[in-house]
Motif scaffolding. Sequence first.
Motif, PDB file in Angstrom:
ATOM      1  N   ILE A 206     -17.591 -53.835  58.683  1.00  0.00           N
ATOM      2  CA  ILE A 206     -18.556 -53.542  57.616  1.00  0.00           C
ATOM      3  C   ILE A 206     -18.644 -52.023  57.530  1.00  0.00           C
ATOM      4  O   ILE A 206     -19.475 -51.392  58.187  1.00  0.00           O
ATOM      5  CB  ILE A 206     -19.938 -54.169  57.905  1.00  0.00           C
ATOM      6  N   PRO A 207     -17.766 -51.391  56.750  1.00  0.00           N
ATOM      7  CA  PRO A 207     -17.725 -49.922  56.717  1.00  0.00           C
ATOM      8  C   PRO A 207     -18.837 -49.303  55.892  1.00  0.00           C
ATOM      9  O   PRO A 207     -19.150 -48.118  56.062  1.00  0.00           O
ATOM     10  CB  PRO A 207     -16.354 -49.639  56.095  1.00  0.00           C
ATOM     11  N   MET A 208     -19.432 -50.089  54.977  1.00  0.00           N
ATOM     12  CA  MET A 208     -20.506 -49.559  54.138  1.00  0.00           C
ATOM     13  C   MET A 208     -21.671 -50.533  54.135  1.00  0.00           C
ATOM     14  O   MET A 208     -21.516 -51.710  53.812  1.00  0.00           O
ATOM     15  CB  MET A 208     -20.020 -49.337  52.697  1.00  0.00           C
ATOM     16  N   ALA A 209     -22.838 -50.056  54.556  1.00  0.00           N
ATOM     17  CA  ALA A 209     -24.043 -50.884  54.581  1.00  0.00           C
ATOM     18  C   ALA A 209     -25.214 -50.035  54.112  1.00  0.00           C
ATOM     19  O   ALA A 209     -25.930 -49.421  54.907  1.00  0.00           O
ATOM     20  CB  ALA A 209     -24.290 -51.439  55.981  1.00  0.00           C
ATOM     21  N   LEU A 210     -25.393 -49.959  52.783  1.00  0.00           N
ATOM     22  CA  LEU A 210     -26.474 -49.200  52.190  1.00  0.00           C
ATOM     23  C   LEU A 210     -27.649 -50.119  51.877  1.00  0.00           C
ATOM     24  O   LEU A 210     -27.596 -51.325  52.132  1.00  0.00           O
ATOM     25  CB  LEU A 210     -25.983 -48.504  50.924  1.00  0.00           C
ATOM     26  N   LYS A 211     -28.680 -49.574  51.314  1.00  0.00           N
ATOM     27  CA  LYS A 211     -29.875 -50.358  51.016  1.00  0.00           C
ATOM     28  C   LYS A 211     -29.573 -51.453  50.000  1.00  0.00           C
ATOM     29  O   LYS A 211     -30.056 -52.583  50.117  1.00  0.00           O
ATOM     30  CB  LYS A 211     -30.982 -49.445  50.508  1.00  0.00           C
ATOM     31  N   LYS A 212     -28.758 -51.140  49.000  1.00  0.00           N
ATOM     32  CA  LYS A 212     -28.478 -52.101  47.934  1.00  0.00           C
ATOM     33  C   LYS A 212     -27.053 -52.633  47.944  1.00  0.00           C
ATOM     34  O   LYS A 212     -26.771 -53.629  47.285  1.00  0.00           O
ATOM     35  CB  LYS A 212     -28.757 -51.467  46.568  1.00  0.00           C
ATOM     36  N   TYR A 213     -26.157 -51.961  48.662  1.00  0.00           N
ATOM     37  CA  TYR A 213     -24.755 -52.367  48.594  1.00  0.00           C
ATOM     38  C   TYR A 213     -24.170 -52.495  50.010  1.00  0.00           C
ATOM     39  O   TYR A 213     -24.494 -51.707  50.905  1.00  0.00           O
ATOM     40  CB  TYR A 213     -23.922 -51.356  47.794  1.00  0.00           C
ATOM     41  N   THR A 214     -23.287 -53.496  50.169  1.00  0.00           N
ATOM     42  CA  THR A 214     -22.601 -53.709  51.433  1.00  0.00           C
ATOM     43  C   THR A 214     -21.144 -54.064  51.154  1.00  0.00           C
ATOM     44  O   THR A 214     -20.847 -54.835  50.238  1.00  0.00           O
ATOM     45  CB  THR A 214     -23.237 -54.853  52.241  1.00  0.00           C
ATOM     46  N   MET A 215     -20.254 -53.475  51.924  1.00  0.00           N
ATOM     47  CA  MET A 215     -18.825 -53.781  51.800  1.00  0.00           C
ATOM     48  C   MET A 215     -18.318 -54.354  53.115  1.00  0.00           C
ATOM     49  O   MET A 215     -18.629 -53.834  54.184  1.00  0.00           O
ATOM     50  CB  MET A 215     -18.027 -52.527  51.451  1.00  0.00           C
ATOM     51  N   GLU A 216     -17.550 -55.453  53.027  1.00  0.00           N
ATOM     52  CA  GLU A 216     -16.932 -56.077  54.194  1.00  0.00           C
ATOM     53  C   GLU A 216     -15.434 -56.191  53.960  1.00  0.00           C
ATOM     54  O   GLU A 216     -15.002 -56.590  52.869  1.00  0.00           O
ATOM     55  CB  GLU A 216     -17.524 -57.463  54.435  1.00  0.00           C
ATOM     56  N   VAL A 217     -14.644 -55.851  54.977  1.00  0.00           N
ATOM     57  CA  VAL A 217     -13.188 -55.948  54.893  1.00  0.00           C
ATOM     58  C   VAL A 217     -12.668 -56.559  56.186  1.00  0.00           C
ATOM     59  O   VAL A 217     -13.354 -56.571  57.216  1.00  0.00           O
ATOM     60  CB  VAL A 217     -12.529 -54.569  54.653  1.00  0.00           C
TER      61      VAL A 217
END
Length: 465
Positions: A206-217
């Motif tokens: 999970i390289p990006m975990a912001l308040k409104k957005y999350t990215m999983e690869v």
Amino acid sequence: ITKKFAGYKGFSFAYVSDRAQYSDGLTLTGRTGKLGITLNGDANGNWNMLKGYTTTVTHPWQASAYEERTVSGKNGNRKMSVSGTLELNYEIDSLHSLIGYITAGKDAVNEALRQDVHTLLPGNNSAQGFIAMNSTDRSPSLTAGLDYTQKSKKNAAKELAFRFNWKGTRNTLHNSTTQEYDAFSKWMINHSAARNDEYTFQLDAIPMALKKYTMEVGIKTILRQASADYTSLFAFDNNNEYEKDPRNSNSFNYRQQVYAAYGSVSARLKKNNLRAGVRLEQTNIKGYFSNLPDPVNDNYLSVIPNFYWSLKTGQATAISLSYILNLQRPYITNLNPYVNNTDSFNINYGNPDLGPQQIHKLVAQFRYSKEKLFATATLTGTWSNDRILLYRLFEPATGITATTFGNVGKEQLISLGVSIWHQIHKTFQAGFGAELRYVDVRNRLQAGQHTYGYSGIVSGYFRWD
């Protein structure tokens, strides 16, 4: 910093039916400091032979070796399955954890049948006979795995996870058959020894975990290795030595490699939650058969999308909609070309040319959650145009019916389910569930093979702590 605590708990269950079937299980969990232990064991089966009676009538629509063939008689089977799992969970610190597990199990099946055969021949002649068979099937298995998770020090929602899993299964099948007719008698012994090993390597992030957005690869590799050696022996005189049947004695080696890369993005926008993702899979297959001149080769790329959306419609209510494409690959038993010829006029075998089955799934759900009450209503639809289907082929010249597998099925399923959970007391909770299904399955190549119908289930449970 890792919280340290100690404790244990456990539960067991037991089920017995009036048909001599049973199911028992025990789970124990405990924790001391950073180490957690879970031990699980279960057993199910039937302690007596389950008996049945079947009748099969074959009536050719065109000129054949016979006008009608009826096979009827008793059959029985006894099944037993046992398994046990040990899992160790170690929290290295608040950011790192390690899980290791091992599962051992065994399935055993004993079968027997005694069937009478009546054949109506051209010219109003008839022939009598019988088929007797005894069979044993043993399948031990062993699974081991390791999961490692690392969370980000600055943002605990970011993490990196590595998973490894190995599953090895063995299958030994042995059966002896007697066929006695007016014209001839035949004795057969069939033996099959198969092995299947599957290795899975998976890396998720999970390289990006912001308040409104999350990215999983992630990336994943599955390596499957399967082999089978089967031998068929026969004799037309029970006093003579058995001969090897070269047409039904074979060695089978199968290799499959799956390489996958996937990713998804999630967004939280006011009362909406969205997630969209895609998975790319490259599959390489190669199979070798000792009695076939050419190997089986198949390479294909699959694009597998998924989507999820939910909306909070009130303080206690929400709705959601999701879509996913599932890929179901054939099992080794579907691929194995070994011919089961217990009845020489009614044989079955696998198809090494089978491809994967694509299953589309669409789910709509309504949820209600308030304090001690939780309820859902779920509408599900699935469809597939290449279902792996068991179907029959008839050869008029010999009167032999062959049953095999093919990607020839078209399946549509719709279901409606409801569930309710209620915390009646702080130590007591209860639930209720019901589901109604309709399914339609047809063979795209044989219009006469068409099955459809309704089914339903109602369940309830309670828990007392």
